[in-house]
Design a protein around this motif. Structure first.
Motif, PDB file in Angstrom:
ATOM      1  N   ILE B   2       0.828  -1.200   0.000  1.00 42.76           N
ATOM      2  CA  ILE B   2       0.000   0.000   0.000  1.00 42.76           C
ATOM      3  C   ILE B   2       0.858   1.244   0.000  1.00 42.76           C
ATOM      4  O   ILE B   2       1.807   1.377   0.753  1.00 42.76           O
ATOM      5  CB  ILE B   2      -0.952  -0.021   1.204  1.00 42.76           C
ATOM      6  CG1 ILE B   2      -1.766  -1.283   1.057  1.00 42.76           C
ATOM      7  CG2 ILE B   2      -1.774   1.255   1.272  1.00 42.76           C
ATOM      8  CD1 ILE B   2      -3.122  -1.284   1.450  1.00 42.76           C
ATOM      9  N   ASN B   3       0.511   2.129  -0.918  1.00 47.62           N
ATOM     10  CA  ASN B   3       1.266   3.336  -1.101  1.00 47.62           C
ATOM     11  C   ASN B   3       0.881   4.331  -0.023  1.00 47.62           C
ATOM     12  O   ASN B   3      -0.263   4.713   0.087  1.00 47.62           O
ATOM     13  CB  ASN B   3       0.937   3.874  -2.501  1.00 47.62           C
ATOM     14  CG  ASN B   3       1.515   5.225  -2.745  1.00 47.62           C
ATOM     15  OD1 ASN B   3       2.566   5.577  -2.222  1.00 47.62           O
ATOM     16  ND2 ASN B   3       0.825   6.002  -3.552  1.00 47.62           N
ATOM     17  N   ASN B   4       1.829   4.713   0.792  1.00 44.74           N
ATOM     18  CA  ASN B   4       1.555   5.769   1.749  1.00 44.74           C
ATOM     19  C   ASN B   4       1.533   7.067   0.977  1.00 44.74           C
ATOM     20  O   ASN B   4       2.402   7.319   0.163  1.00 44.74           O
ATOM     21  CB  ASN B   4       2.626   5.798   2.828  1.00 44.74           C
ATOM     22  CG  ASN B   4       2.522   4.588   3.722  1.00 44.74           C
ATOM     23  OD1 ASN B   4       1.417   4.196   4.095  1.00 44.74           O
ATOM     24  ND2 ASN B   4       3.647   3.983   4.032  1.00 44.74           N
ATOM     25  N   LYS B   5       0.542   7.853   1.219  1.00 46.28           N
ATOM     26  CA  LYS B   5       0.330   9.038   0.398  1.00 46.28           C
ATOM     27  C   LYS B   5       1.601   9.873   0.290  1.00 46.28           C
ATOM     28  O   LYS B   5       2.194  10.244   1.289  1.00 46.28           O
ATOM     29  CB  LYS B   5      -0.844   9.855   0.951  1.00 46.28           C
ATOM     30  CG  LYS B   5      -2.199   9.258   0.538  1.00 46.28           C
ATOM     31  CD  LYS B   5      -2.400   9.341  -0.996  1.00 46.28           C
ATOM     32  CE  LYS B   5      -3.541   8.396  -1.438  1.00 46.28           C
ATOM     33  NZ  LYS B   5      -3.458   8.034  -2.858  1.00 46.28           N
ATOM     34  N   ARG B   6       2.002  10.138  -0.935  1.00 47.51           N
ATOM     35  CA  ARG B   6       3.261  10.840  -1.128  1.00 47.51           C
ATOM     36  C   ARG B   6       3.047  12.336  -1.156  1.00 47.51           C
ATOM     37  O   ARG B   6       1.936  12.821  -1.361  1.00 47.51           O
ATOM     38  CB  ARG B   6       3.956  10.351  -2.403  1.00 47.51           C
ATOM     39  CG  ARG B   6       3.302  10.757  -3.695  1.00 47.51           C
ATOM     40  CD  ARG B   6       3.854   9.995  -4.891  1.00 47.51           C
ATOM     41  NE  ARG B   6       5.180  10.407  -5.343  1.00 47.51           N
ATOM     42  CZ  ARG B   6       5.726   9.972  -6.499  1.00 47.51           C
ATOM     43  NH1 ARG B   6       5.066   9.131  -7.287  1.00 47.51           N
ATOM     44  NH2 ARG B   6       6.928  10.375  -6.842  1.00 47.51           N
ATOM     45  N   VAL B   7       4.123  13.040  -0.928  1.00 48.67           N
ATOM     46  CA  VAL B   7       4.078  14.501  -1.005  1.00 48.67           C
ATOM     47  C   VAL B   7       4.400  14.873  -2.453  1.00 48.67           C
ATOM     48  O   VAL B   7       5.397  14.410  -3.011  1.00 48.67           O
ATOM     49  CB  VAL B   7       5.115  15.120  -0.047  1.00 48.67           C
ATOM     50  CG1 VAL B   7       5.084  16.638  -0.146  1.00 48.67           C
ATOM     51  CG2 VAL B   7       4.851  14.649   1.374  1.00 48.67           C
ATOM     52  N   TYR B   8       3.538  15.675  -3.060  1.00 49.17           N
ATOM     53  CA  TYR B   8       3.725  16.003  -4.475  1.00 49.17           C
ATOM     54  C   TYR B   8       4.416  17.348  -4.643  1.00 49.17           C
ATOM     55  O   TYR B   8       4.182  18.272  -3.873  1.00 49.17           O
ATOM     56  CB  TYR B   8       2.364  15.989  -5.184  1.00 49.17           C
ATOM     57  CG  TYR B   8       1.833  14.581  -5.317  1.00 49.17           C
ATOM     58  CD1 TYR B   8       2.267  13.751  -6.344  1.00 49.17           C
ATOM     59  CD2 TYR B   8       0.930  14.078  -4.389  1.00 49.17           C
ATOM     60  CE1 TYR B   8       1.812  12.456  -6.456  1.00 49.17           C
ATOM     61  CE2 TYR B   8       0.458  12.772  -4.487  1.00 49.17           C
ATOM     62  CZ  TYR B   8       0.900  11.967  -5.522  1.00 49.17           C
ATOM     63  OH  TYR B   8       0.450  10.692  -5.621  1.00 49.17           O
ATOM     64  N   PRO B   9       5.256  17.443  -5.674  1.00 50.45           N
ATOM     65  CA  PRO B   9       5.964  18.714  -5.917  1.00 50.45           C
ATOM     66  C   PRO B   9       5.037  19.733  -6.592  1.00 50.45           C
ATOM     67  O   PRO B   9       3.936  19.401  -7.014  1.00 50.45           O
ATOM     68  CB  PRO B   9       7.079  18.293  -6.876  1.00 50.45           C
ATOM     69  CG  PRO B   9       6.512  17.129  -7.621  1.00 50.45           C
ATOM     70  CD  PRO B   9       5.594  16.418  -6.661  1.00 50.45           C
ATOM     71  N   ASP B  10       5.530  20.967  -6.695  1.00 49.21           N
ATOM     72  CA  ASP B  10       4.807  21.981  -7.470  1.00 49.21           C
ATOM     73  C   ASP B  10       4.923  21.640  -8.950  1.00 49.21           C
ATOM     74  O   ASP B  10       5.747  20.826  -9.337  1.00 49.21           O
ATOM     75  CB  ASP B  10       5.424  23.364  -7.223  1.00 49.21           C
ATOM     76  CG  ASP B  10       5.155  23.816  -5.795  1.00 49.21           C
ATOM     77  OD1 ASP B  10       4.171  23.333  -5.196  1.00 49.21           O
ATOM     78  OD2 ASP B  10       5.960  24.627  -5.284  1.00 49.21           O
ATOM     79  N   LYS B  11       4.120  22.342  -9.751  1.00 47.68           N
ATOM     80  CA  LYS B  11       4.142  22.097 -11.189  1.00 47.68           C
ATOM     81  C   LYS B  11       5.527  22.412 -11.760  1.00 47.68           C
ATOM     82  O   LYS B  11       6.044  23.500 -11.567  1.00 47.68           O
ATOM     83  CB  LYS B  11       3.082  22.994 -11.837  1.00 47.68           C
ATOM     84  CG  LYS B  11       2.839  22.726 -13.286  1.00 47.68           C
ATOM     85  CD  LYS B  11       1.541  23.371 -13.701  1.00 47.68           C
ATOM     86  CE  LYS B  11       1.763  24.361 -14.806  1.00 47.68           C
ATOM     87  NZ  LYS B  11       0.497  24.975 -15.226  1.00 47.68           N
ATOM     88  N   PRO B  12       6.136  21.437 -12.435  1.00 47.18           N
ATOM     89  CA  PRO B  12       7.466  21.688 -12.992  1.00 47.18           C
ATOM     90  C   PRO B  12       7.370  22.362 -14.352  1.00 47.18           C
ATOM     91  O   PRO B  12       6.277  22.483 -14.921  1.00 47.18           O
ATOM     92  CB  PRO B  12       8.023  20.268 -13.155  1.00 47.18           C
ATOM     93  CG  PRO B  12       6.803  19.436 -13.420  1.00 47.18           C
ATOM     94  CD  PRO B  12       5.648  20.087 -12.722  1.00 47.18           C
ATOM     95  N   THR B  13       8.487  22.820 -14.884  1.00 47.55           N
ATOM     96  CA  THR B  13       8.457  23.416 -16.224  1.00 47.55           C
ATOM     97  C   THR B  13       8.628  22.345 -17.301  1.00 47.55           C
ATOM     98  O   THR B  13       8.114  22.479 -18.397  1.00 47.55           O
ATOM     99  CB  THR B  13       9.591  24.461 -16.390  1.00 47.55           C
ATOM    100  OG1 THR B  13      10.810  23.840 -15.984  1.00 47.55           O
ATOM    101  CG2 THR B  13       9.329  25.682 -15.536  1.00 47.55           C
ATOM    102  N   LYS B  14       9.370  21.277 -16.936  1.00 47.94           N
ATOM    103  CA  LYS B  14       9.613  20.206 -17.907  1.00 47.94           C
ATOM    104  C   LYS B  14       9.360  18.851 -17.267  1.00 47.94           C
ATOM    105  O   LYS B  14       9.653  18.670 -16.077  1.00 47.94           O
ATOM    106  CB  LYS B  14      11.088  20.210 -18.333  1.00 47.94           C
ATOM    107  CG  LYS B  14      11.459  21.242 -19.358  1.00 47.94           C
ATOM    108  CD  LYS B  14      12.915  21.024 -19.732  1.00 47.94           C
ATOM    109  CE  LYS B  14      13.477  22.247 -20.438  1.00 47.94           C
ATOM    110  NZ  LYS B  14      14.923  22.126 -20.645  1.00 47.94           N
ATOM    111  N   VAL B  15       8.876  17.919 -18.057  1.00 47.02           N
ATOM    112  CA  VAL B  15       8.801  16.530 -17.582  1.00 47.02           C
ATOM    113  C   VAL B  15       9.307  15.597 -18.682  1.00 47.02           C
ATOM    114  O   VAL B  15       9.300  15.948 -19.861  1.00 47.02           O
ATOM    115  CB  VAL B  15       7.363  16.082 -17.203  1.00 47.02           C
ATOM    116  CG1 VAL B  15       6.809  16.907 -16.059  1.00 47.02           C
ATOM    117  CG2 VAL B  15       6.426  16.093 -18.413  1.00 47.02           C
TER     118      VAL B  15
END
Lengths: 472, 256
Positions: B2-15
């Protein structure tokens, strides 16, 4: 491998038997539902599972010391402790006790370790009659079958099949398919046997090292009868059932009964500390504990696979397994079926014998999700698939490397070259997409129930370039 | 799992986008639509041409050395520290959770752990990082959602799939029986145990058909290939679609 063929044949037969399919499906759906209702709060359940994992992992981390402590305290309490490295040894220990008392009848409570020992068969060869007193075990003993589920051994049969069987085997009892009446009839037959049998045998759910207490979980009262009515009580169990403290028990019990049948607690919970003491009016005069290894200490040595031994035998992994729900327990051909059986049994018997059981899973993860002691079953299935194919000699698992086939190994090697060489891969994909019209429509077993997938006209590599999603 | 809820980053400029081998060969439009969904939010999408397969087939078959060689090749495609978006719960799970296991004790161990942290399954990225919420431009439709076992249990993103569909005003989600149950694909499982796999996909399809949806949506092409392959065999008119393509179709003005 012969066992692959056997497994395929047995699952083929099970899949083709609508009665088996229906019996398992409806029984498993019911058990899944009950478990769910028993754990209404997700967060609380997760906390409890963490605690259960910790308790069992702690006990395993000091297994040798705890076993010594268990023995010491049992002996102090008057319980005689016997060690068996193999099932042969365990069987002979039981036989010796029977012979010492000149006993020709054994009444048994439910015990999967006694199934592992094939004890009934062994004792019968030595002229001893064994009678199963758990209702499910009683039913399958009538037709000489093995349990198809670890907590519900006759789950592959429905009410009407049992009614028909009782009618055949006990023609003097009027036919009924009413569950309560059938249960009462079985109880009447068994009650007489309890008074006759000089020795009773049971399993153990938890053995407490600090107090020398044997805990036995059951619903029918037959376990308590086996452990108290005959003059001699023999408890058989695997060495992994030991826990450190008495205070570990409430958590494990809460997890076990809720995960197994959705019950907050079973009708009976027995804690056996000692034989009959002077001045006491009942209870066995002798209590024996047989501790069986049978490959467990080998599993104990592997830092990852050791978690297999955390299992408290609740059966939730099989109830929730989409493969088990369709083929049932007998198809596995092992004492313990289902996901836990597919990691435990090949380690005990060796991958050369049961190395294909770890492939009988989609790795969907439903088992790990419900396991009360958080055994990472898919991860261990994956590990065993690796052990089966490994080429070096360092594998600690019995039969490691025995499943490697050069044809399969060559295919994977080619797969590797193709996927680790991007230009080659891109050319390959380009050729396949351009020749997609020539793709075969029959793709072996895949197309037995499916149409072959259609290759795209252009790959994502090409489309990404066309749309301007370039390389950096 | 089970995935423990992760902390998400801000919107990046590139992916970076890792398309997966099944998408590459069988469902390339799902990959393109996934990239379009990201790019529309103002993020530059890079699709490295040297990517092939995450290595999962070999990993799950016990061929770790082969899986490692292929995994190494993939990691070399994403040198800069951008998030890597994967339109598959199963391949994302491989790269996020199994790469670190695969490289345990190898010299790249720490690099691989850092790499794994950059892996995002597409729907979680759309929901938590890009926080997309576009207007549904399509006609009313009833769809069934099959969430893969790895998306559900390994990546823990079943809710994200549902949330994205729930944003679409004219889309009704049919709730089918035993929706948490595996469709029977399981990679090589379908080949090694074809009869069991067949029984599973038959029952999954029965459950889906019973709700009479117009389309089956999934975030994993393995499941789609399995379920729709069987539906075609049964001559059912029910078709499957990757969630990325469905989202794009519903929210893109020129396509609908």
């Amino acid at each position: 491998m012969q066992q692959t063929v056997d497994f395929q044949n047995r699952s083929h037969n099970a899949l083709g038997d609508p009665q088996i399919r229906k019996n398992f499906r409806s029984a498993m759906d019911g058990l899944i539902q009950k478990r769910r209702q028993a754990f209404p709060e997700r967060e609380a359940l997760e906390q409890l599972r963490w605690k259960g994992e910790k308790i069992k992992a702690n006990a395993l981390s000091k297994l040798p010391a705890l076993l010594a402590q268990l023995e010491e305290n049992c002996v102090k309490n008057g319980i005689q402790v016997h060690w068996a490295e193999t099932v042969e040894e365990a069987n002979h220990i039981v036989l010796d006790i029977m012979n010492r008392h000149d006993a020709k009848q054994l009444i048994k409570g439910k015990s999967m370790v006694s199934e592992e020992m094939d004890l009934n068969h062994f004792l019968e060869q030595h002229g001893i009659e064994c009678l199963e007193s758990d209702l499910g075990e009683f039913i399958i003993q009538l037709i000489n079958e093995k349990p198809s589920h670890i907590i519900a051994p006759a789950i592959h049969m429905n009410r009407l099949q049992v009614a028909k069987l009782f009618n055949e085997k006990f023609p003097e009892i009027p036919y009924t398919d009413d569950v309560d009446t059938m249960t009462r009839n079985a109880r009447d037959i068994l009650r007489r046997k309890f008074y006759e049998a000089p020795v009773g045998l049971s399993g153990v759910n938890f053995a407490v090292a600090e107090t020398g207490t044997l805990c036995l979980v059951e619903n029918e009262g037959n376990g308590r009868m086996c452990a108290t009515v005959p003059q001699v009580h023999i408890a058989v169990t695997g060495i992994e059932k030991v826990v450190e403290k008495l205070s570990d028990i409430p958590t494990l019990l809460r997890l076990l009964t809720r995960s197994a049948t959705g019950q907050p607690i079973t009708t009976y919970f027995n804690m056996i500390n000692a034989p009959r003491q002077s001045g006491e009016k009942d209870g066995p005069k002798e209590v024996h504990l047989v501790l069986l290894d049978n490959g467990r200490s080998r599993i104990f040595q592997d830092a990852e696979l050791i978690s297999t031994l955390r299992c408290i035998r609740c059966g939730a992994c099989m109830n929730n397994c989409p493969v088990y729900a369709r083929i049932g327990g007998h198809a596995y051909g092992t004492t313990i079926p289902g996901p836990i059986g597919s990691i435990l049994e090949p380690q005990k018997s060796g991958l050369d014998e049961l190395g294909d059981l770890p492939t009988a899973s989609t790795l969907c993860g439903a088992c790990a999700e419900v396991c009360p002691v958080r055994i990472p079953i898919p991860k261990l299935l994956n590990r065993l698939r690796f052990e089966k194919n490994r080429t070096d000699e360092t594998g600690s698992v019995k039969g490691a490397g025995s499943g490697r086939e050069w044809k399969e190994a060559t295919l994977w090697k080619l797969w590797q070259i193709l996927h680790a060489t991007p230009p080659l891969y891109r050319i390959g994909v380009k050729i396949i997409t351009r020749l997609r019209g020539l793709m075969p429509t029959q793709l072996g077993p895949w197309t037995s129930v499916r149409k072959a997938p259609r290759i795209a006209k252009k790959s994502l590599h090409e489309l990404a370039q066309e749309e301007g999603f370039d390389h950096e | 799992m089970i995935n423990n809820k992760r902390v998400y980053p801000d919107k990046p400029t590139k992916v970076y986008f890792f398309g997966t081998c099944l998408v590459d060969l069988l469902y390339p439009e799902a990959g393109v639509d996934g990239m379009r969904l990201i790019a529309r939010e103002g993020v530059k999408v890079i699709y490295p041409q040297n990517q092939t397969c995450c290595g999962q087939p070999a990993w799950n078959s016990g061929y770790r050395e082969q899986a490692r060689a292929v995994a190494r090749q993939q990691m070399s495609c994403f040198p800069n520290n951008h998030p890597i978006i994967v339109p598959s719960g199963s391949c994302a799970g491989m790269m996020r959770y199994h790469y670190p296991e695969l490289f345990k004790g190898e010299r790249e161990e720490t690099t691989v752990q850092a790499f794994a942290q950059r892996i995002f399954e597409l729907t979680e990225f759309l929901v938590h990082v890009l926080k997309i919420n576009r207007q549904d431009l399509g006609k009313p439709i009833k769809v069934a959602l099959h969430t893969s076992c790895s998306a559900r249990r390994e990546m823990g993103v079943a809710e994200e799939h549902e949330r994205l569909l729930a944003q679409l005003e004219n889309v009704e989600i049919a709730q089918h029986m035993r929706k948490e149950e595996c469709c029977g694909f399981g990679g090589t499982f379908a080949i090694k145990h074809p009869e069991i796999s067949a029984a599973m996909v038959e029952e999954k399809s029965d459950a889906l058909l019973q709700e009479n949806p117009e389309r089956v949506i999934s975030g994993d092409c393995g499941c789609l290939m399995n379920i729709t392959g069987h539906l075609k065999q049964r001559e059912s008119r029910l078709r499957g679609q990757h969630i990325a393509s469905f989202l794009w179709e519903r929210t893109n003005a020129t396509d609908s």
